[in-house]
Scaffold this motif. Structure first.
Motif, short mmCIF file in Angstrom:
data_model
loop_
_atom_site.label_atom_id
_atom_site.label_comp_id
_atom_site.label_asym_id
_atom_site.label_seq_id
_atom_site.Cartn_x
_atom_site.Cartn_y
_atom_site.Cartn_z
N ALA A 114 71.55 31.68 63.04
CA ALA A 114 70.78 31.36 61.83
C ALA A 114 71.57 30.45 60.90
CB ALA A 114 70.39 32.65 61.11
N HIS A 115 72.88 30.58 60.92
CA HIS A 115 73.75 29.76 60.07
C HIS A 115 75.07 29.56 60.80
CE1 HIS A 115 76.04 28.33 56.60
NE2 HIS A 115 76.95 29.26 56.87
N LEU A 116 75.52 28.31 60.86
CA LEU A 116 76.79 27.99 61.50
C LEU A 116 77.50 26.91 60.70
CD1 LEU A 116 78.78 28.13 63.93
CD2 LEU A 116 77.37 26.41 65.05
N SER A 117 78.68 27.25 60.18
CA SER A 117 79.49 26.30 59.44
C SER A 117 80.91 26.37 59.97
CB SER A 117 79.47 26.61 57.94
OG SER A 117 80.30 25.72 57.22
N GLN A 118 81.42 25.24 60.44
CA GLN A 118 82.74 25.21 61.09
C GLN A 118 83.80 24.63 60.16
OE1 GLN A 118 80.95 24.42 65.56
NE2 GLN A 118 81.63 22.71 64.33
N PRO A 119 85.06 24.98 60.38
CA PRO A 119 86.15 24.39 59.59
C PRO A 119 86.16 22.87 59.75
CG PRO A 119 86.94 26.25 60.86
CD PRO A 119 85.57 25.96 61.36
N ASP A 148 87.44 30.03 57.11
CA ASP A 148 86.44 29.00 56.81
C ASP A 148 85.29 28.98 57.82
OD1 ASP A 148 87.83 28.17 54.60
OD2 ASP A 148 88.85 26.52 55.61
N TYR A 149 85.40 29.76 58.88
CA TYR A 149 84.39 29.73 59.95
C TYR A 149 83.26 30.71 59.58
CZ TYR A 149 83.37 28.07 64.66
OH TYR A 149 82.84 27.41 65.73
N GLU A 150 82.03 30.23 59.57
CA GLU A 150 80.90 31.07 59.19
C GLU A 150 79.83 31.07 60.28
OE1 GLU A 150 79.41 29.65 55.46
OE2 GLU A 150 81.25 30.14 54.35
N VAL A 151 79.46 32.26 60.72
CA VAL A 151 78.37 32.44 61.69
C VAL A 151 77.51 33.60 61.22
CG1 VAL A 151 77.73 32.91 64.08
CG2 VAL A 151 79.82 31.62 63.60
N VAL A 152 76.21 33.36 61.12
CA VAL A 152 75.27 34.41 60.73
C VAL A 152 74.11 34.40 61.73
CG1 VAL A 152 73.71 35.28 58.95
CG2 VAL A 152 75.87 34.23 58.30
N GLY A 153 73.66 35.56 62.09
CA GLY A 153 72.51 35.66 62.98
C GLY A 153 72.73 36.65 64.10
N LEU A 154 73.98 36.87 64.45
CA LEU A 154 74.32 37.84 65.49
C LEU A 154 75.79 38.20 65.34
CD1 LEU A 154 74.44 35.87 68.89
CD2 LEU A 154 74.81 34.89 66.67
N PRO A 155 76.21 39.36 65.87
CA PRO A 155 77.61 39.76 65.74
C PRO A 155 78.54 38.77 66.45
CG PRO A 155 76.25 41.63 66.36
CD PRO A 155 75.38 40.42 66.50
N THR A 156 79.71 38.56 65.87
CA THR A 156 80.74 37.72 66.49
C THR A 156 82.09 38.44 66.39
OG1 THR A 156 81.51 36.53 64.52
CG2 THR A 156 79.50 35.70 65.61
N ASN A 157 83.09 37.83 67.02
CA ASN A 157 84.45 38.38 66.98
C ASN A 157 85.32 37.72 65.91
OD1 ASN A 157 84.72 35.87 68.21
ND2 ASN A 157 86.29 36.56 69.65
N LEU A 158 84.70 37.02 64.95
CA LEU A 158 85.49 36.29 63.94
C LEU A 158 86.37 37.23 63.11
CD1 LEU A 158 83.00 33.55 62.72
CD2 LEU A 158 85.30 33.16 63.63
N ALA A 159 85.81 38.34 62.64
CA ALA A 159 86.62 39.27 61.85
C ALA A 159 87.75 39.85 62.69
CB ALA A 159 85.74 40.39 61.29
#
Length: 665
Positions: free
Chosen positions: A357-362, A411-422
């Motif tokens: 739903a949302h993707l913003s990369q460094p 700075d990496y943002e992903v929304v819409g489904l779970p990710t391993n960013l945290a």
């Protein structure tokens, strides 16, 4: 040099190859499945052709269709990327027969290293040290168990034709061997069409160090130093770095020369990786396997050497000599690669599907690089690997590169489904990782710190959510005012004015099972927000999804994404999903599941262990589900009696489908 190439792959590697081809003035042809019709690699290529339905066997593994497209378009060569047909000797032979250059090693080299068992036999003959184990053809289950018992536990079962952690199982006790062997064989059969396995002694605290090799058609070969890939989950790499911490010049030369000798022994051409397991207790290293293709983690090698390995591939495949000799290669600085996946670390890294739903990369720079095949709005499907991107950073030292990684992850943002960013952020900031205390058990050893329990929502996040909601109310009122026949009417004001009352507004949010209230008192320059015992002077402006706020004199920024009646606050690399609700409205209550067990994701039932009426204990294996070529065992959540089994072996299930029902004792 080639004028046009076809890329027989998808996702980030297809985009990666297109970037270098464009730099060299080479035209590109993409292929795609129905699931990838609007994919980024399709948009980037000069031409694109449909292969078939989403399943790989009906699309990306259709070698005849790919060769037909190469002939139709006049492509002189095919780059296979990694995975799919990249290590398929029959495809390499078919390319040669069709007069199309396969950008990879000759079929004979692929065959030599394609079987882990055969490769170990070759290396044994070349006096390369091997981990004790059985690599033979006898696949009788009783015989394999006998060999494992003889070695002593723990042992490692590995698919002979495998890679990427599929068909790989650690067995701690003899009593578990038969079940783990069957599981490894099923995964191997599903992933590689070959259920042959080998058995090795499992080293309890090893590091995974691999050497990048390159060879040309003139018989020259070099190594481009090493990568440390020790940090793994599910036997798959998560975080790689180059050079390997603690590596001495003498050991680097010893491992590098061994890798080059292995490549020369099989007449290798192109890019390859020789993987070693390094025993941290003894300092010895052992040959594991050779990957006859470009590796996922090749960017860290590019960052420390300043070389474009895809360009090397294209030049070597076109008959040119290696661009540099061994004495001309140098290491400069340090690099990390973090693999950003759609997966849920809290659920044993279970792959996830859904829309980005949302993707913003460094922001890309000389220090930060993002290799990706997806864009905001794309779907992560159940048909392919759930990787979103590779985040690569570089700096002069490991310490500075690690700082770069931490900032880039934030700075990496992903929304819409779970990710391993945290999870990646926890990993990159862990003191033991900074101290180079590396081995393949790192994640398991620090699991509690890397995957902590979900914390309560803090006041700052609730304040940001409230400001976003209030800004939306103001924006809606402004829109209605602009379309009103009486724009000056006081009824369009959104200043919270009340007759004989305090001008306030109550907002309620739900996070999991927890509910939170924020009381917003209207002020001339913003709001006074009451959040539990906290009181914050707050104001903010919402520009699209970007919120700029002031909380008690502190300036904060966040991204707020709305979808499906919920909002996600993204701040400093952390996502918090909140559901606004009205406590005065009575919602429909979901029916009690009554002990039902549902599918964690779409997949295929491969084993059913129980039947209706059977008594089970807590933790009893009930069913095995295969999804994304990995097996997931469904365990009994409590003791009880199986009331019903809704699916049988071979049947497809959707995410959330009820699999079984158990009545608790």
């Amino acid at each position: 040099m080639f004028k046009k190439i076809l890329i027989a792959n998808r996702g980030e590697i297809a985009c990666r190859v297109i970037a270098t081809a464009r730099k060299l003035g080479i035209k590109t042809v993409a292929v795609y499945s129905d699931a990838d019709a609007q994919a980024r690699h399709v948009k980037l290529a000069d031409e694109a052709f449909r292969l078939g339905p989403p399943a790989p066997r009906e699309s990306y593994l259709r070698s005849e269709a790919i060769l037909a497209i190469a002939r139709q378009t006049g492509a002189e060569a095919i780059h296979p990327g990694y995975g799919f047909l990249s290590e398929n000797e029959e495809f390499a032979e078919a390319c040669a027969a069709a007069g199309v250059v396969f950008i990879g090693p000759p079929a004979s080299a692929i065959a030599a290293m394609g079987s882990k068992s055969a490769a170990k036999t070759l290396m044994e003959g070349a006096a390369v040290p091997l981990v004790p184990g059985y690599h033979g053809d006898n696949q009788d289950a009783a015989f394999l168990q006998q060999e494992a018992d003889r070695m002593g536990y723990p042992v490692l079962i590995k698919a002979s034709a495998g890679g990427g952690g599929k068909g790989m199982k650690i067995v701690e006790h003899s009593a578990d061997f038969a079940a783990q062997l069957a599981s490894a064989q099923r995964e191997a059969r599903a992933s590689f069409g070959d259920d042959k396995v080998l058995i090795e002694k499992y080293l309890t605290k090893p590091r995974h160090i691999e050497i990048q090799v390159f060879a040309d058609t003139q018989g020259e070969a070099v190594y481009l130093f090493e990568r440390d890939c020790s940090v793994q989950r599910r036997h798959q790499k998560v975080l790689e770095e180059a050079p390997a911490p603690g590596m001495t010049d003498a050991l680097r030369a010893e491992m590098g020369n061994a890798a080059v000798n292995a490549a020369k022994a099989i007449g290798y051409v192109g890019a390859g990786t020789v993987e070693f397991i390094f025993d941290t207790l003894t300092g010895a290293f052992y040959f594991m396997e050779m990957n006859t293709r470009l590796q996922v983690e090749h960017p860290v090698t590019e960052m420390i050497t300043g070389q474009d390995l895809v360009e090397w591939q294209l030049r070597v495949a076109s008959g040119e000599p290696l661009p540099l000799r061994q004495h001309e290669l140098r290491i400069h600085g340090h690099a990390f690669e973090a693999r950003v996946y759609a997966e849920d670390p809290a659920r044993d890294f279970l792959p996830q599907i859904g829309r980005l739903a949302h993707l913003s990369q460094p922001t890309a720079s000389n220090h930060v690089r993002v290799d990706t095949g997806v864009e905001s709005g794309d779907e992560i499907s159940p048909f392919y690997d759930p990787m979103i991107a590779k985040l690569i950073v570089w700096d002069e030292s490991r310490e500075r590169a690690l700082d770069r990684l931490n900032h880039a992850l934030a700075d990496y943002e992903v929304v819409g489904l779970p990710t391993n960013l945290a999870f990646l952020s926890q990993l990159a900031s862990h003191p033991a990782f900074a101290a180079c205390e590396l081995d393949t058990g790192f994640i398991a050893r620090h699991h509690a710190q890397l995957i902590p329990p979900t914390p309560a929502v803090d006041s700052d996040t609730l304040a940001l959510a409230a400001l976003a909601e209030l800004a939306q109310v103001e924006a809606a009122n402004l829109a209605r005012r602009q379309h009103s026949s009486d724009a000056a009417s006081p009824w369009w004001e959104a200043d919270g004015w009340r007759l004989n009352q305090d001008n306030r507004h109550a907002l309620h949010f739900r996070h999991g099972e927890q509910e939170y209230a924020v009381i917003a008192h209207y002020r001339d320059a913003g709001y006074l927000l009451e959040i539990g015992a906290d009181k914050l002077e707050a104001s903010g402006q919402l520009h699209g999804q970007r919120l700029q706020a002031n909380l008690d004199g502190r300036r904060l920024q966040a991204t707020v994404v709305r979808q499906a009646g919920k909002l996600t606050v993204v701040r400093a690399g952390s996502n918090t999903e909140l559901e606004p609700f009205n406590p005065l409205l009575v919602g429909l209550q979901a029916a009690e599941s009554g002990g039902g067990l549902s599918a964690p994701m779409p997949g295929t039932v491969v084993v059913v262990h129980v039947q209706a009426g059977e008594q089970v204990e807590k933790g009893t294996p009930l069913m095995i589900l295969e999804a994304m070529k990995m097996e997931h065992t469904i365990l009994a959540p409590h003791a009880g009696v199986v009331q019903a089994v809704f699916f049988q072996k071979g049947e497809q299930v959707k995410e959330g489908a009820a699999l079984l029902e158990i009545a608790a004792e």
